[in-house]
Design an enzyme around this catalytic site. Structure first.
Site, PDB file in Angstrom:
ATOM      1  N   HIS A   1      14.546   4.050   5.741  1.00 37.44           N
ATOM      2  CA  HIS A   1      15.488   2.678   5.693  1.00 37.44           C
ATOM      3  C   HIS A   1      16.742   3.000   5.868  1.00 37.44           C
ATOM      4  CE1 HIS A   1      12.105   0.905   3.124  1.00 37.44           C
ATOM      5  NE2 HIS A   1      12.409   1.864   1.947  1.00 37.44           N
TER       6      HIS A   1
ATOM      7  N   PHE B   1      -3.219  -7.121   1.768  1.00 40.87           N
ATOM      8  CA  PHE B   1      -2.699  -7.025   0.771  1.00 40.87           C
ATOM      9  C   PHE B   1      -3.923  -6.434  -0.718  1.00 40.87           C
ATOM     10  CE2 PHE B   1      -1.163  -8.886  -3.684  1.00 40.87           C
ATOM     11  CZ  PHE B   1       0.194  -8.385  -3.251  1.00 40.87           C
TER      12      PHE B   1
ATOM     13  N   TRP C   1       3.250   8.332   1.195  1.00 46.01           N
ATOM     14  CA  TRP C   1       4.472   9.058   1.786  1.00 46.01           C
ATOM     15  C   TRP C   1       4.426  10.439   2.174  1.00 46.01           C
ATOM     16  CZ3 TRP C   1       4.104   7.422  -3.343  1.00 46.01           C
ATOM     17  CH2 TRP C   1       3.459   8.233  -4.407  1.00 46.01           C
TER      18      TRP C   1
ATOM     19  N   TRP D   1       3.391  -1.690   4.060  1.00 43.66           N
ATOM     20  CA  TRP D   1       2.458  -2.535   4.779  1.00 43.66           C
ATOM     21  C   TRP D   1       2.467  -1.978   6.299  1.00 43.66           C
ATOM     22  CZ3 TRP D   1       2.412  -8.386   5.743  1.00 43.66           C
ATOM     23  CH2 TRP D   1       1.396  -8.810   6.203  1.00 43.66           C
TER      24      TRP D   1
ATOM     25  N   LYS E   1      12.029  -3.531   1.189  1.00 47.71           N
ATOM     26  CA  LYS E   1      11.164  -4.691   0.736  1.00 47.71           C
ATOM     27  C   LYS E   1      10.963  -5.537   2.061  1.00 47.71           C
ATOM     28  CE  LYS E   1      10.434  -4.279  -2.609  1.00 47.71           C
ATOM     29  NZ  LYS E   1       9.507  -3.320  -2.907  1.00 47.71           N
TER      30      LYS E   1
ATOM     31  N   SER F   1      12.280 -10.160  -3.485  1.00 45.02           N
ATOM     32  CA  SER F   1      11.446  -8.794  -3.662  1.00 45.02           C
ATOM     33  C   SER F   1      12.274  -7.519  -4.312  1.00 45.02           C
ATOM     34  CB  SER F   1      10.761  -8.250  -2.451  1.00 45.02           C
ATOM     35  OG  SER F   1       9.889  -7.391  -2.462  1.00 45.02           O
TER      36      SER F   1
ATOM     37  N   TRP G   1       9.389   9.377   4.176  1.00 47.90           N
ATOM     38  CA  TRP G   1      10.958   8.771   4.433  1.00 47.90           C
ATOM     39  C   TRP G   1      11.811  10.248   4.597  1.00 47.90           C
ATOM     40  CZ3 TRP G   1       7.235   5.593   2.194  1.00 47.90           C
ATOM     41  CH2 TRP G   1       7.391   4.479   2.412  1.00 47.90           C
TER      42      TRP G   1
ATOM     43  N   MET H   1      -4.663  -2.778   0.046  1.00 45.86           N
ATOM     44  CA  MET H   1      -3.884  -1.769  -0.461  1.00 45.86           C
ATOM     45  C   MET H   1      -3.377  -1.847  -1.923  1.00 45.86           C
ATOM     46  SD  MET H   1      -0.973  -2.278   2.616  1.00 45.86           S
ATOM     47  CE  MET H   1       0.459  -1.319   1.733  1.00 45.86           C
TER      48      MET H   1
ATOM     49  N   GLY I   1       3.320 -10.404  -2.302  1.00 46.18           N
ATOM     50  CA  GLY I   1       2.755 -10.348  -0.673  1.00 46.18           C
ATOM     51  C   GLY I   1       2.543 -11.733  -0.041  1.00 46.18           C
TER      52      GLY I   1
HETATM   53  P1  A3P Z   1       6.829  -9.058  -2.710  1.00 46.59           P
HETATM   54  O1  A3P Z   1       7.729  -8.398  -3.545  1.00 46.59           O
HETATM   55  O2  A3P Z   1       7.265 -10.211  -2.093  1.00 46.59           O
HETATM   56  O3  A3P Z   1       5.416  -9.217  -3.021  1.00 46.59           O
HETATM   57  P2  A3P Z   1       8.489  -2.384   1.047  1.00 46.59           P
HETATM   58  O4  A3P Z   1       7.268  -1.958   1.395  1.00 46.59           O
HETATM   59  O5  A3P Z   1       9.318  -2.808   2.211  1.00 46.59           O
HETATM   60  O6  A3P Z   1       8.918  -2.128  -0.337  1.00 46.59           O
HETATM   61  O7  A3P Z   1       7.956  -4.280   0.748  1.00 46.59           O
HETATM   62  C1  A3P Z   1       7.357  -4.756  -0.310  1.00 46.59           C
HETATM   63  C2  A3P Z   1       6.924  -6.010  -0.410  1.00 46.59           C
HETATM   64  O8  A3P Z   1       5.822  -6.050   0.939  1.00 46.59           O
HETATM   65  C3  A3P Z   1       6.275  -6.709  -1.424  1.00 46.59           C
HETATM   66  O9  A3P Z   1       6.712  -8.143  -1.242  1.00 46.59           O
HETATM   67  C4  A3P Z   1       4.834  -6.556  -1.381  1.00 46.59           C
HETATM   68  O10 A3P Z   1       3.841  -7.392  -2.145  1.00 46.59           O
HETATM   69  C5  A3P Z   1       4.930  -6.638   0.160  1.00 46.59           C
HETATM   70  N1  A3P Z   1       3.513  -6.237   0.913  1.00 46.59           N
HETATM   71  C6  A3P Z   1       3.084  -4.798   0.837  1.00 46.59           C
HETATM   72  N2  A3P Z   1       1.834  -4.608   1.449  1.00 46.59           N
HETATM   73  C7  A3P Z   1       1.536  -5.774   1.766  1.00 46.59           C
HETATM   74  C8  A3P Z   1       0.159  -6.428   2.555  1.00 46.59           C
HETATM   75  N3  A3P Z   1      -0.524  -5.766   2.855  1.00 46.59           N
HETATM   76  N4  A3P Z   1       0.125  -7.695   2.790  1.00 46.59           N
HETATM   77  C9  A3P Z   1       1.436  -8.518   2.593  1.00 46.59           C
HETATM   78  N5  A3P Z   1       2.425  -8.311   1.786  1.00 46.59           N
HETATM   79  C10 A3P Z   1       2.505  -6.876   1.372  1.00 46.59           C
END
Ligand code: A3P
Length: 285
Positions: A97, A220, A72, A49, A44, A129, A77, A223, A250
């Site tokens: 991770h 965001f 993936w 991203w 998280k 998150s 991973w 994606m 995000g």
């Molecule tokens: P939130 O739950 O706060 O929205 P991971 O990929 O490590 O699991 O993290 C997920 C978090 O990264 C989520 O946060 C998600 O919305 C955010 N995220 C993923 N892609 C993003 C992007 N392009 N810009 C900003 N936040 C992003």
């Protein structure tokens, strides 16, 4: 489907697709290569991203790859897509991770030039998150309440273990040439500058137009609308798509909408104890 969990060397994992033998193999047998690039995060913290940014940098901003291949498969991973990682033709883009003590030993014992990109995020935003995502993804333990989840999180009684151990363990490499650390907050505040810094670290020169394309295609909104990147293709066995999405908000600072003053102070106390010896400051400090 409620998940089952086991502990491997003191760190919790889900029985869904994680195996002690695979974790041991990754730690003891997996051979890193000089031309590997690793996307490493505590869950998280912006893993998906960063994976998108690295994929796009590899393609000089061209979105063809990120729109046609699941993320993936683009950067598996290692701890649960081991077969994909092993079959990946070099130069490999890999994700993990894992806390540093479970990362492949071949990294620590070799003079490998493998490059590590470590993305970290404000602890309280990671908690929020993760709290939401734990109700959606079966790899994580469904929280009983926010208060009990906070205590589990702060004591490392969650999948992948303690955020503090993860961050302090990996940041022990901060002075190594092949280690690049960036925060989710920096990516938000200055996406173009962040992409340029990542390119510099990777020795990859991109034009301004190509940097713009990386930022735009890894935004965001881009994606969220890309089924290769938004986890909508993940099997129902692992994720309850009815309950929410990976690309949730995000934003930075969403903890303010979720944590009480007392809960926030509880974090601050534990955070100060752990981080004071690290000699680093972060955008959220
Ligand atoms: P939130 O739950 O706060 O929205 P991971 O990929 O490590 O699991 O993290 C997920 C978090 O990264 C989520 O946060 C998600 O919305 C955010 N995220 C993923 N892609 C993003 C992007 N392009 N810009 C900003 N936040 C992003």
């Amino acid at each position: 489907m409620a998940g089952q969990f086991f502990t491997h060397k003191g760190v919790m994992f889900s029985t869904l697709d994680y195996l002690p033998d695979t974790l041991s193999y990754v730690e003891n047998e997996f051979q890193v290569r000089d031309d590997d690039v690793f996307n490493i995060t505590y869950p998280k913290s912006g893993s998906t991203w960063m994976l998108e940014i690295l994929s796009l940098i590899r393609c000089e901003g061209d979105p063809g790859w990120v729109r046609s291949v699941l993320n993936w498969d683009r950067a598996p991973w290692v701890e649960y897509h081991l077969e994909t990682a092993l079959k990946y033709p070099p130069p490999r883009l890999l994700s993990s991770h894992l806390p540093i003590q479970l990362f492949p030993k071949s990294f620590q014992h070799s003079k490998a030039k493998v490059r590590i990109i470590y993305t970290l995020r404000c602890l309280k935003d990671v908690l929020v998150s993760l709290y939401h995502f734990s109700q959606i993804l079966h790899f994580f333990k469904t929280p009983e309440s926010l208060d009990s989840f906070i205590e589990d999180f702060l004591s490392g009684n969650v999948v992948y273990g303690s955020w503090f151990n993860h961050v302090t363990g990996w940041l022990g490499l901060k002075d190594n040439e092949n280690f690049f650390c960036i925060s989710y907050e920096e990516l938000q505040q200055d996406p173009h500058g962040s992409v340029r810094r990542i390119c510099h670290f990777l020795g990859k020169e991109l034009s301004e137009k190509q940097v713009d394309a990386v930022v735009e295609n890894a935004s965001f909104q881009s994606m969220k609308g890309n089924k290769m990147s938004n986890f909508s293709q993940m099997s129902d066995k692992y994720m309850d798509h009815e309950k929410g999405e990976l690309l949730r908000k995000g934003t930075c600072g969403d903890w303010r909408n979720n944590l009480s003053e007392v809960q926030s102070q509880r974090f601050d106390t534990v955070y100060r104890e752990w981080m004071q010896g690290l000699g680093m400051t972060f955008p959220w400090d």
